[in-house]
Motif scaffolding. Structure first.
Motif, mmCIF file in Angstrom:
data_model
loop_
_atom_site.group_PDB
_atom_site.id
_atom_site.type_symbol
_atom_site.label_atom_id
_atom_site.label_comp_id
_atom_site.label_asym_id
_atom_site.label_seq_id
_atom_site.Cartn_x
_atom_site.Cartn_y
_atom_site.Cartn_z
ATOM 1 N N LYS A 184 -8.821 8.532 3.120
ATOM 2 C CA LYS A 184 -9.871 7.959 4.028
ATOM 3 C C LYS A 184 -10.871 9.204 4.266
ATOM 4 O O LYS A 184 -10.663 10.323 3.738
ATOM 5 C CB LYS A 184 -9.383 7.497 5.245
ATOM 6 C CG LYS A 184 -8.247 6.534 5.204
ATOM 7 C CD LYS A 184 -7.305 6.416 6.419
ATOM 8 C CE LYS A 184 -7.589 5.472 7.387
ATOM 9 N NZ LYS A 184 -6.640 5.123 8.476
ATOM 10 N N THR B 279 -1.397 13.686 -1.693
ATOM 11 C CA THR B 279 -1.090 12.385 -1.371
ATOM 12 C C THR B 279 0.294 12.314 -0.691
ATOM 13 O O THR B 279 0.252 11.697 0.484
ATOM 14 C CB THR B 279 -0.892 11.325 -2.477
ATOM 15 O OG1 THR B 279 -1.926 11.132 -3.612
ATOM 16 C CG2 THR B 279 -0.721 9.780 -2.300
ATOM 17 N N ASN C 96 -10.299 3.348 1.749
ATOM 18 C CA ASN C 96 -9.272 3.079 2.419
ATOM 19 C C ASN C 96 -9.480 3.144 3.734
ATOM 20 O O ASN C 96 -8.494 2.878 4.550
ATOM 21 C CB ASN C 96 -8.593 4.501 2.076
ATOM 22 C CG ASN C 96 -7.772 4.492 0.857
ATOM 23 O OD1 ASN C 96 -7.181 3.480 0.641
ATOM 24 N ND2 ASN C 96 -7.911 5.379 -0.118
ATOM 25 N N ASP C 97 -10.821 3.468 4.467
ATOM 26 C CA ASP C 97 -11.034 3.303 5.892
ATOM 27 C C ASP C 97 -10.710 1.766 6.237
ATOM 28 O O ASP C 97 -10.471 1.387 7.409
ATOM 29 C CB ASP C 97 -12.443 3.638 6.120
ATOM 30 C CG ASP C 97 -12.496 5.140 5.961
ATOM 31 O OD1 ASP C 97 -11.954 5.650 5.185
ATOM 32 O OD2 ASP C 97 -13.655 5.617 6.883
ATOM 33 N N LEU D 177 1.108 4.150 -2.785
ATOM 34 C CA LEU D 177 0.933 5.478 -2.513
ATOM 35 C C LEU D 177 2.028 6.320 -3.155
ATOM 36 O O LEU D 177 2.060 7.286 -3.754
ATOM 37 C CB LEU D 177 0.491 5.571 -1.076
ATOM 38 C CG LEU D 177 -0.662 5.663 -0.724
ATOM 39 C CD1 LEU D 177 -0.774 5.529 0.862
ATOM 40 C CD2 LEU D 177 -1.888 6.084 -1.322
ATOM 41 N N SER E 289 -5.305 10.119 -3.939
ATOM 42 C CA SER E 289 -5.155 8.758 -3.667
ATOM 43 C C SER E 289 -4.796 8.385 -2.155
ATOM 44 O O SER E 289 -4.128 9.325 -1.401
ATOM 45 C CB SER E 289 -3.705 8.281 -4.489
ATOM 46 O OG SER E 289 -4.062 8.026 -5.605
ATOM 47 N N GLY E 290 -5.340 7.476 -1.377
ATOM 48 C CA GLY E 290 -4.999 7.279 -0.145
ATOM 49 C C GLY E 290 -5.961 8.015 0.771
ATOM 50 O O GLY E 290 -5.856 7.807 2.026
ATOM 51 N N LEU F 135 -9.088 -0.742 3.800
ATOM 52 C CA LEU F 135 -7.800 -1.070 3.185
ATOM 53 C C LEU F 135 -6.570 -0.760 4.058
ATOM 54 O O LEU F 135 -5.817 -1.707 4.304
ATOM 55 C CB LEU F 135 -7.574 -0.393 1.802
ATOM 56 C CG LEU F 135 -8.012 -1.336 0.611
ATOM 57 C CD1 LEU F 135 -7.037 -0.319 -0.480
ATOM 58 C CD2 LEU F 135 -6.895 -2.431 0.676
ATOM 59 N N GLN F 136 -6.485 0.419 4.419
ATOM 60 C CA GLN F 136 -5.433 0.914 5.485
ATOM 61 C C GLN F 136 -5.245 0.366 6.678
ATOM 62 O O GLN F 136 -4.282 0.576 7.461
ATOM 63 C CB GLN F 136 -5.323 2.569 5.284
ATOM 64 C CG GLN F 136 -4.997 3.005 3.975
ATOM 65 C CD GLN F 136 -4.681 4.530 4.057
ATOM 66 O OE1 GLN F 136 -4.307 5.134 4.962
ATOM 67 N NE2 GLN F 136 -4.948 4.998 2.826
ATOM 68 N N ASP G 248 -11.225 9.162 -3.419
ATOM 69 C CA ASP G 248 -9.716 8.513 -3.414
ATOM 70 C C ASP G 248 -9.163 8.125 -4.651
ATOM 71 O O ASP G 248 -9.609 8.709 -5.564
ATOM 72 C CB ASP G 248 -9.955 7.216 -2.514
ATOM 73 C CG ASP G 248 -11.125 6.272 -3.084
ATOM 74 O OD1 ASP G 248 -11.511 6.622 -4.004
ATOM 75 O OD2 ASP G 248 -11.874 5.658 -2.415
ATOM 76 N N SER G 249 -8.178 7.033 -4.623
ATOM 77 C CA SER G 249 -7.557 6.690 -5.847
ATOM 78 C C SER G 249 -8.562 6.181 -6.909
ATOM 79 O O SER G 249 -8.118 6.359 -8.271
ATOM 80 C CB SER G 249 -6.350 5.713 -5.314
ATOM 81 O OG SER G 249 -7.013 4.523 -4.931
ATOM 82 N N LEU H 277 0.934 -1.133 0.021
ATOM 83 C CA LEU H 277 -0.015 -0.008 0.025
ATOM 84 C C LEU H 277 0.929 1.299 0.100
ATOM 85 O O LEU H 277 0.403 2.101 -0.612
ATOM 86 C CB LEU H 277 -1.002 -0.114 1.362
ATOM 87 C CG LEU H 277 -2.082 1.072 1.150
ATOM 88 C CD1 LEU H 277 -2.973 0.511 0.010
ATOM 89 C CD2 LEU H 277 -2.606 0.888 2.472
#
Lengths: 237, 338
Positions: free
Chosen positions: B84, A227, B120-121, A11, B81-82, B123-124, B43-44, A7
């Motif tokens: 949340k 990002t 992402n909430d 990113l 991207s990334g 995924l991350q 997001d992405s 991940l």
């Protein structure tokens, strides 16, 4: 490589790619407004995720040059000490590096540049230059060390150690146009520079540079990336 | 008689000239028309840096640009991207524009905002952990995180309407990426799934349903605050047709939508826009055919793809999905020229 690392890798990749993507669609004939004479901006500050990273770069040699014909060139030059430090690090951690799986890098390479493979890095780098205008300079591609490195990578699918060239730079070339972007939250529009192409009807350049006048009265600009929480400032000195 | 004919011709000429002038000014007999402002946030998936392939063809494949170009909207992409939900909330809550991206201005001036968020909430925070929990029927960790997601979503929507009370807001559901061959799950977790007699897609479904339920719960509490673009239903339909169809919708990282996935999302969004009366179907369908044909010529001339035959088939297609099917059946596994 665990998924968290994947991940983070993705990113980082997105951050880098979004910063270079401007090059993807450069106009050949361009009647948009440009600087009337060659203008060079030099790096004055660099921050990534709240960390000051200017020390990793040679600030005086990290520049954005705008040409009157609508072309621009961003040159990133590492701190002169960095190639040596990286080379020593790689030698010391040879076994660790050999254990890193490059399959994720290869997977992304095949998508960003279809038909290419990270394991066949030299043609992939050539395609990166042709397709996206991103060039890695300072490598003697026909030299013994580079040939051995590329052959080893292709055969082993692991990262071989290598001596990072001392004069390594990365350049990004693109078209650009000067513009004003109106804002509903301030009286004056932002003075900006579109990198890459954009459609007249409402296209969207991926990278916008914001111009300003710095504390010393110099013409300045910054590029940002959400990002990576990245901000690089440049000024005409 | 000759004089009358000449007079008639002169009148027709005058009227048609006036009409073309008016049309050129963006007005019609029914009144002024205005180019709609379309904005993508989130997001992405929305940002589409990873997804379109080759990257150099992003403008030809990303659903934001497809929607913008096909409908003649003024379109902007401010997805990051990334992100949340918490980060999107912070982003939209900034008091003013900070740079030339002018995202606050774009929110204020948008006619339509489309949001892809929530992924992402999960995924991350470790998909593998959630999958292991799900196998044991334990969703407490997921529910805890989604509780925060819900609160953030409320904040995001409140802020968007504070900036722009008249905007049409569309929220996308998230697709289930946990098909059998996904690389999102570790080998260890995949083995546990197999040994436990589970199916990874079902495990993913149990998580994704909870995730997407954040949107539906919000709508129950706040009816008509936004419209749903059910991307999950579209991708799930592909999976039910055969897992290989879902895999075609996915980028090599098994997270982001591929070119075909973006085309599928475009189809879902476009249908919503047409149902809301914000897009003209006939014009958009024709524009999409043209766009796909031009893209085919640009990327696949000189390859094994029979460009002329495919363009003829696209011309005869009557739906967005049929166009997508023709285009991607013809180009799958063919390296484009770029």
């Amino acid at each position: 490589m665990n998924k968290r690392k994947v991940l983070i890798l993705s990113l980082l990749l997105i951050g880098v790619l979004s910063s270079v993507f401007c090059l993807a669609s450069c106009t050949e004939t361009d009647d948009r407004p440009h600087f009337t004479q060659e203008t060079t901006f030099t790096l004055t500050a660099a921050e990534v995720m709240s960390n000051d990273v200017i020390g990793y770069l040679s600030a005086d040699n990290t520049t954005i040059v705008f040409f009157p014909d609508g072309r621009m060139r961003l040159t990133l030059t590492p701190n002169p000490a960095l190639p040596g430090i990286v080379s020593v690090y790689m030698m010391r951690h040879k076994d660790d590096l050999a254990g890193i799986s490059l399959s994720d890098m290869d997977r992304y390479t095949g998508e960003v540049l279809p038909g290419q493979s990270f394991y066949r890095l030299m043609p992939a780098l050539m395609k990166l230059g042709d397709s996206l205008g991103l060039h890695v300079n300072g490598i003697d591609y026909e030299g013994e060390a580079a040939v051995a490195f590329f052959a080893d990578l292709e055969e082993s699918h692991t990262l071989p150690t290598f001596a990072v060239p001392k004069d390594l730079t990365v350049t990004i070339e693109a078209s650009y146009a000067l513009c004003e972007v109106p804002s509903a939250t301030q009286e004056e529009p932002f003075r900006a520079i579109y990198l890459g192409d954009y459609a007249d009807l409402g296209g969207d350049p991926i990278l916008l540079l914001t111009r300003y006048t710095d504390d010393e009265g110099n013409e300045a600009l910054f590029l940002t990336n959400e990002t990576l929480a990245l901000r690089f400032d440049f000024s005409v000195r | 008689m000759k004089k009358k004919a000449l007079l008639l011709c002169a009148v027709i000429l005058l009227v048609s000239t006036l009409f073309s002038l008016v049309a050129g000014c963006g007005e019609t007999a029914e009144g002024p028309t205005r180019q709609l402002n379309f904005l993508v946030l989130g997001d992405s998936i929305g940002e589409a840096i990873l997804g379109p392939s080759p990257l150099a063809a992003r403008d030809l494949y990303a659903y934001c640009t497809l929607i913008g170009k096909v409908n003649g909207y003024r379109y902007h992409n401010r997805a990051v991207s990334g992100f949340k939900t918490g980060q999107l909330l912070e982003y939209v809550s900034r008091p003013a524009d900070e740079n030339a991206y002018t995202h606050i201005t774009l929110i204020k001036e948008a006619d339509i905002i489309d949001v892809s968020i929530l992924g992402n909430d999960f995924l991350q925070d470790g998909v593998n952990r959630f999958a292991e929990d799900a196998m044991q029927g334990d969703f407490s960790r997921a529910e805890r995180i989604l509780g925060e997601s819900y609160d953030n979503l409320c904040g995001i929507i409140d802020r968007i309407y504070e900036l722009n009370p008249d905007v049409t807001l569309i929220m996308q559901t998230l697709y289930n990426p946990l098909f059998a061959d996904t690389i999102m799950l570790s080998d260890v977790v995949k083995q546990k799934i197999t040994e436990g007699g589970f199916d990874s897609y079902d495990i993913g479904g149990s998580l994704l349903n909870r995730l997407n339920d954040v949107l539906y719960r919000y709508l129950v509490q706040h009816p008509y605050k936004f419209f749903i673009a059910d991307v999950n239903a579209k991708f799930d339909y592909a999976y039910r047709k055969g897992p290989q169809y879902l895999e075609r919708y996915m980028y090599a990282d098994c997270v982001h939508p591929s070119n075909e996935g973006h085309a599928a999302i475009f189809s879902v969004l476009q249908t919503v826009l047409e149902q809301l009366g914000l897009a003209d179907h006939d014009r958009a369908l024709q524009n999409y055919k043209d766009l796909c044909s031009e893209r085919l010529t640009k990327l696949y001339s000189g390859t094994s793809v029979n460009v002329n035959d495919v363009k003829k088939a696209i011309k005869c297609a009557s739906t967005y999905d049929k166009i997508n099917e023709i285009y991607f059946d013809a180009t799958v596994d063919v390296v484009p020229r770029y």
